[in-house]
Design a protein around this motif. Structure first.
Motif, PDB file in Angstrom:
ATOM      1  N   ASN A  63      26.746  31.084  20.085  1.00 37.34           N
ATOM      2  CA  ASN A  63      27.523  32.288  19.753  1.00 37.34           C
ATOM      3  C   ASN A  63      28.857  31.915  19.104  1.00 37.34           C
ATOM      4  N   GLN A  78      20.839  37.564   9.731  1.00 43.27           N
ATOM      5  CA  GLN A  78      22.032  36.951  10.335  1.00 43.27           C
ATOM      6  C   GLN A  78      23.106  38.005  10.589  1.00 43.27           C
ATOM      7  N   GLN A  88      22.738  40.003  13.612  1.00 46.41           N
ATOM      8  CA  GLN A  88      22.947  39.309  14.893  1.00 46.41           C
ATOM      9  C   GLN A  88      24.419  39.176  15.266  1.00 46.41           C
ATOM     10  N   LYS A 105      26.108  38.272  19.019  1.00 46.80           N
ATOM     11  CA  LYS A 105      26.733  36.952  19.165  1.00 46.80           C
ATOM     12  C   LYS A 105      28.219  37.096  19.502  1.00 46.80           C
TER      13      LYS A 105
END
Ligand SMILES: N[C@@H](CCC(=O)N[C@@H](CS)C(=O)NCC(=O)O)C(=O)O
Length: 215
Positions: free
Chosen positions: A114, A134, A137, A141
């Motif tokens: 993360n 990405q 996410q 994260k």
């Protein structure tokens, strides 16, 4: 810092200097006065994904890899453990040694995926070059990275080091990406225990900063 016997021949670190996983190994070596040779790759241009690298260095296509003679050891925390085995960076007490491993696993599961990944995406790759997947996410994260940093800050409220009463590999492993977490958009402003601990690590004898950790 009491040291182990110097390992010969000099281990070779296959690395990319932008990687905190690689820095952990350089920092461990520096604290132990262990010389390292450095062989550099550019992960952004796929230099760890060539057939030669996959066959000869790491079938997993990633750095860091510590080469000891003709043997290759991927995984940063395994490489730190190899270098520090027998030194004061690994506690002698059985529970404390296992507790050190607990924080090193935490680093790889809760922290690095993360805190380090957001730094890599936002500061090194660049947000405009991220894929849709990405980008999607990022919020998860961000939340998980915040949670990991807050947990660390709370843990350090009553102690100087992650385990026991002196610096161990748990501190080395967690120091690397925490020290640059702001490059991933995290803040230490409300985490005074983390800030004090970062400074404590930086005053260890033979501490080497990321930029010039060359031994
Ligand atoms: N768990 C591994 C992570 C290794 C890793 O993710 N390496 C990244 C750089 S920090 C890499 O080589 N990325 C290049 C790629 O995946 O092609 C460790 O701790 O060493």
């Amino acid at each position: 810092m009491p040291t182990t016997l110097i390992i010969t021949p000099t281990p070779v670190l296959h690395e990319d200097p932008c990687s905190g996983n690689c820095y952990k190994i350089r920092l461990t070596a520096a604290l132990l006065n262990q010389p390292l040779e450095r062989r550099q790759y550019d992960i952004l241009s796929g230099e760890t994904r060539t057939p030669e690298f996959l066959e000869q260095v790491n079938a997993n296509g990633r750095i860091p890899v510590l080469q000891i003679g003709d043997k290759f050891l991927p995984e940063s925390n395994a490489a730190c453990f190899y270098l520090a085995d027998g030194s004061a960076l690994i506690p002698q007490d059985r529970f404390t040694r296992a507790d050190m491993l607990r924080w090193m696993f935490f680093e790889q599961y809760n922290h690095e995926p993360n805190v380090a990944t957001l730094r890599f995406w936002l500061s090194i790759v660049g947000e405009d070059r991220l894929s849709e997947m990405q980008r999607a996410q990022i919020p998860a994260k961000r939340a998980a990275g915040e949670e990991a940093l807050s947990l660390m800050d709370r843990h350090l409220a009553t102690r100087d080091w992650f385990v026991g009463t002196r610096a161990s590999l748990a501190d080395v492993a967690l120091y690397a990406y925490t020290s640059v977490c702001e490059e991933g958009g995290f803040s230490l402003a409300d985490r005074p225990n983390l800030r004090a601990w970062l400074s404590r690590v930086e005053t260890l004898p033979d501490f080497e900063p990321w930029s010039d950790a060359q031994v």
